[in-house]
Design a protein around this motif. Structure first.
Motif, PDB file in Angstrom:
ATOM      1  N   ASN A   9      -7.550   4.151  -2.630  1.00  0.00           N
ATOM      2  CA  ASN A   9      -8.554   5.575  -2.879  1.00  0.00           C
ATOM      3  C   ASN A   9      -7.816   6.953  -2.794  1.00  0.00           C
ATOM      4  O   ASN A   9      -7.939   7.773  -3.005  1.00  0.00           O
ATOM      5  N   CYS A  10      -6.582   6.684  -3.334  1.00  0.00           N
ATOM      6  CA  CYS A  10      -5.305   8.058  -4.041  1.00  0.00           C
ATOM      7  C   CYS A  10      -5.799   8.933  -5.178  1.00  0.00           C
ATOM      8  O   CYS A  10      -5.808  10.210  -4.672  1.00  0.00           O
ATOM      9  N   TYR A  27       6.105  16.377   0.952  1.00  0.00           N
ATOM     10  CA  TYR A  27       4.544  15.492   0.982  1.00  0.00           C
ATOM     11  C   TYR A  27       5.200  14.308   0.579  1.00  0.00           C
ATOM     12  O   TYR A  27       4.969  14.311  -0.368  1.00  0.00           O
ATOM     13  N   VAL A  28       4.866  12.949   0.803  1.00  0.00           N
ATOM     14  CA  VAL A  28       4.815  11.950   0.539  1.00  0.00           C
ATOM     15  C   VAL A  28       3.396  10.815   0.734  1.00  0.00           C
ATOM     16  O   VAL A  28       3.081  11.459   2.754  1.00  0.00           O
ATOM     17  N   CYS A  29       3.203  10.197   0.321  1.00  0.00           N
ATOM     18  CA  CYS A  29       1.456   9.757   0.531  1.00  0.00           C
ATOM     19  C   CYS A  29       2.187   8.853   1.293  1.00  0.00           C
ATOM     20  O   CYS A  29       3.013   7.803   0.562  1.00  0.00           O
ATOM     21  N   LEU A  30       0.971   8.403   2.445  1.00  0.00           N
ATOM     22  CA  LEU A  30       1.655   6.819   3.040  1.00  0.00           C
ATOM     23  C   LEU A  30       1.122   5.739   2.595  1.00  0.00           C
ATOM     24  O   LEU A  30       1.257   4.849   2.707  1.00  0.00           O
ATOM     25  N   LYS A  31       0.010   5.562   1.626  1.00  0.00           N
ATOM     26  CA  LYS A  31      -0.289   4.397   0.916  1.00  0.00           C
ATOM     27  C   LYS A  31       0.442   4.298  -0.716  1.00  0.00           C
ATOM     28  O   LYS A  31       0.930   3.217  -0.942  1.00  0.00           O
ATOM     29  N   CYS A  32       0.634   5.357  -1.461  1.00  0.00           N
ATOM     30  CA  CYS A  32       0.559   5.174  -2.579  1.00  0.00           C
ATOM     31  C   CYS A  32       2.337   5.288  -3.076  1.00  0.00           C
ATOM     32  O   CYS A  32       2.959   5.400  -3.551  1.00  0.00           O
ATOM     33  N   GLY A  33       2.814   6.277  -2.107  1.00  0.00           N
ATOM     34  CA  GLY A  33       4.378   7.061  -1.955  1.00  0.00           C
ATOM     35  C   GLY A  33       4.527   7.952  -3.173  1.00  0.00           C
ATOM     36  O   GLY A  33       5.450   8.659  -3.277  1.00  0.00           O
ATOM     37  N   VAL A  34       3.250   8.427  -3.595  1.00  0.00           N
ATOM     38  CA  VAL A  34       3.517  10.350  -4.299  1.00  0.00           C
ATOM     39  C   VAL A  34       3.932  10.834  -3.504  1.00  0.00           C
ATOM     40  O   VAL A  34       3.713  11.030  -2.017  1.00  0.00           O
ATOM     41  N   GLU A  35       4.683  11.635  -4.111  1.00  0.00           N
ATOM     42  CA  GLU A  35       5.536  13.309  -3.434  1.00  0.00           C
ATOM     43  C   GLU A  35       5.440  14.360  -3.884  1.00  0.00           C
ATOM     44  O   GLU A  35       4.608  14.815  -5.222  1.00  0.00           O
ATOM     45  N   ARG A  36       5.044  15.050  -3.105  1.00  0.00           N
ATOM     46  CA  ARG A  36       4.106  16.265  -3.734  1.00  0.00           C
ATOM     47  C   ARG A  36       5.353  17.158  -2.553  1.00  0.00           C
ATOM     48  O   ARG A  36       6.378  17.149  -1.632  1.00  0.00           O
ATOM     49  N   GLU A  37       5.489  18.352  -3.661  1.00  0.00           N
ATOM     50  CA  GLU A  37       6.857  19.792  -3.037  1.00  0.00           C
ATOM     51  C   GLU A  37       5.328  20.672  -2.914  1.00  0.00           C
ATOM     52  O   GLU A  37       4.957  21.195  -3.834  1.00  0.00           O
TER      53      GLU A  37
END
Length: 82
Positions: A9-10, A27-37
């Motif tokens: 659902n990301c 920060y990293v999404c626990l479901k899909c691994g998308v990274e955010r700074e």
């Protein structure tokens, strides 16, 4: 930005982000691994801006101080003693 191949659902903005323990800005999404700074600029950028701002303020204060020193000073009035 978001991974189009993600089957979770990301893609609707529902990523459960977790903070990286080694980098407080990542920060990293626990479901899909998308990274955010969070901070896109390195910490040195803010330091440079603050240095330039403080140099500008110091130069303005110095210019104003020199202007006050160069103004002719009025002589004090001599009072007559009788």
């Amino acid at each position: 930005m978001l991974n189009k191949d993600c089957h979770h659902n990301c893609n609707q903005g529902n990523c459960p982000f977790a903070q990286d323990s080694n980098n407080a800005n990542r920060y990293v999404c626990l479901k899909c691994g998308v990274e955010r700074e969070i901070n896109r600029y390195p910490s040195g950028f803010g330091s440079i801006v603050m240095l330039l701002l403080s140099l500008f303020i110091a130069s303005q204060l110095l210019i104003n101080w020199e202007k006050q020193d160069n103004q002719p000073q009025s002589e004090p009035a001599i009072s007559s003693l009788r």
